[in-house]
Design a protein around this motif. Structure first.
Motif: not given
Length: 304
Positions: A44, A87-89, A92, A94-97
């Motif tokens: 990511r 993205s600010k994600r 994190k 554990k976040k995915t795209d």
């Protein structure tokens, strides 16, 4: 003697340290499948390196965001960090795209001023495919366009050679998915094909995802590395006759347990005999776009 080692666990700890120190990610919540989270986070992010910029035939940036687009172009050409535009994600672990895992497309904000770690958020988003050498500027879309097949259509029309690996030969869909249908499938973590106007059908260009939302790439990379580390562990007993004299000089007594840990550098894998302060090179590390990620062929293993 009994050799005590767990190269997989050692590798997992190394990956957690990379995520924590290099990417400033909080890894406390990761208790299993560490490599999946690592490769997901690595995929990511965009590695800072100079790239060529290729712009599609329909690219149009709204006038109010031209300054942001110019800033991104300079960063691409000069090899500066693009991650503040993402993205600010990405902060994190554990976040995915799903857009990235499905179609291999990043979305970047066109803000020009930093607000903390990230540039100011914008409604319009720059969609781009990013490879080791090229930055393919597809177009400027909105947050409602993540499932729009026009994204793949533009890539196919402008740079078909860049995605030909995912083209399904001799196969066409009888029915074209709508954006709403594709959105529903992504929410349920179902992979799907996409067909462009000339009938060419593509499998997921980003490699696809599993039900957790993590990319299939992350799963396969973990499995490959685990297999490779098992091969390295099996080589350790073969090395012991050569190392025993040195270990004995450093205090090893017959039949004592020997702890061996895996140490990774940018150049090689090493077996570290922790209690005796010696290490031996096991395998060179080929160049990789991912920090800590390496491609291997087990039959090519050799001692350094």
């Amino acid at each position: 003697m009994k050799l005590i080692m767990d190269f997989k666990a050692d590798w997992h700890e190394t990956l957690k340290e990379i995520m924590k120190s290099a990417w400033d990610l909080d890894t406390k919540a990761i208790t299993e499948d560490v490599p999946v989270h690592y490769f997901n986070a690595a995929q990511r992010r965009i590695t800072a390196t100079p790239r060529n910029i290729l712009v599609s035939d329909t690219f149009h940036c709204p006038a109010e965001h031209l300054q942001g687009w110019e800033q991104i172009k300079r960063s691409v050409i000069e090899g500066r960090d693009l991650n503040p535009h993402l993205s600010k994600r990405i902060g994190k672990v554990k976040k995915t795209d799903l857009l990235l895992s499905d179609w291999g497309v990043h979305h970047l904000h066109l803000g020009t001023e930093l607000e903390g770690r990230y540039t100011a958020r914008t409604g319009p988003l720059l969609f781009a495919r990013v490879t080791a050498d090229n930055f393919y500027a597809i177009d400027v879309y909105t947050h409602d366009d993540f499932e729009d097949a026009d994204i793949v259509e533009v890539v196919h029309r402008n740079w078909p050679e860049s995605i030909e690996h995912w083209a399904l030969r001799g196969m066409q869909s009888k029915e074209t998915l709508t954006s709403d249908q594709r959105k529903t499938l992504r929410k349920k973590r179902y992979n799907s094909f996409v067909q462009v106007n000339d009938g060419t059908t593509y499998a997921p260009i980003g490699g696809g995802y599993v039900f957790s939302g993590h990319s299939i790439f992350a799963i396969t990379e973990m499995d490959k590395e685990h297999h490779f580390l098992e091969c390295l562990e099996r080589l350790i007993p073969e090395l012991m006759p050569e190392l025993l004299p040195e270990l004995e000089k450093r205090g090893y007594s017959e039949d004592a347990d020997i702890r061996v840990s895996l140490v990774l550098t940018d150049l090689a894998y090493f077996a570290h005999f922790t209690e005796y302060g010696i290490a031996t090179e096991l395998q060179k590390r080929p160049p990789s776009p991912w920090t800590g990620a390496v491609s291997h062929n087990a039959k090519d293993l050799k001692w350094g």
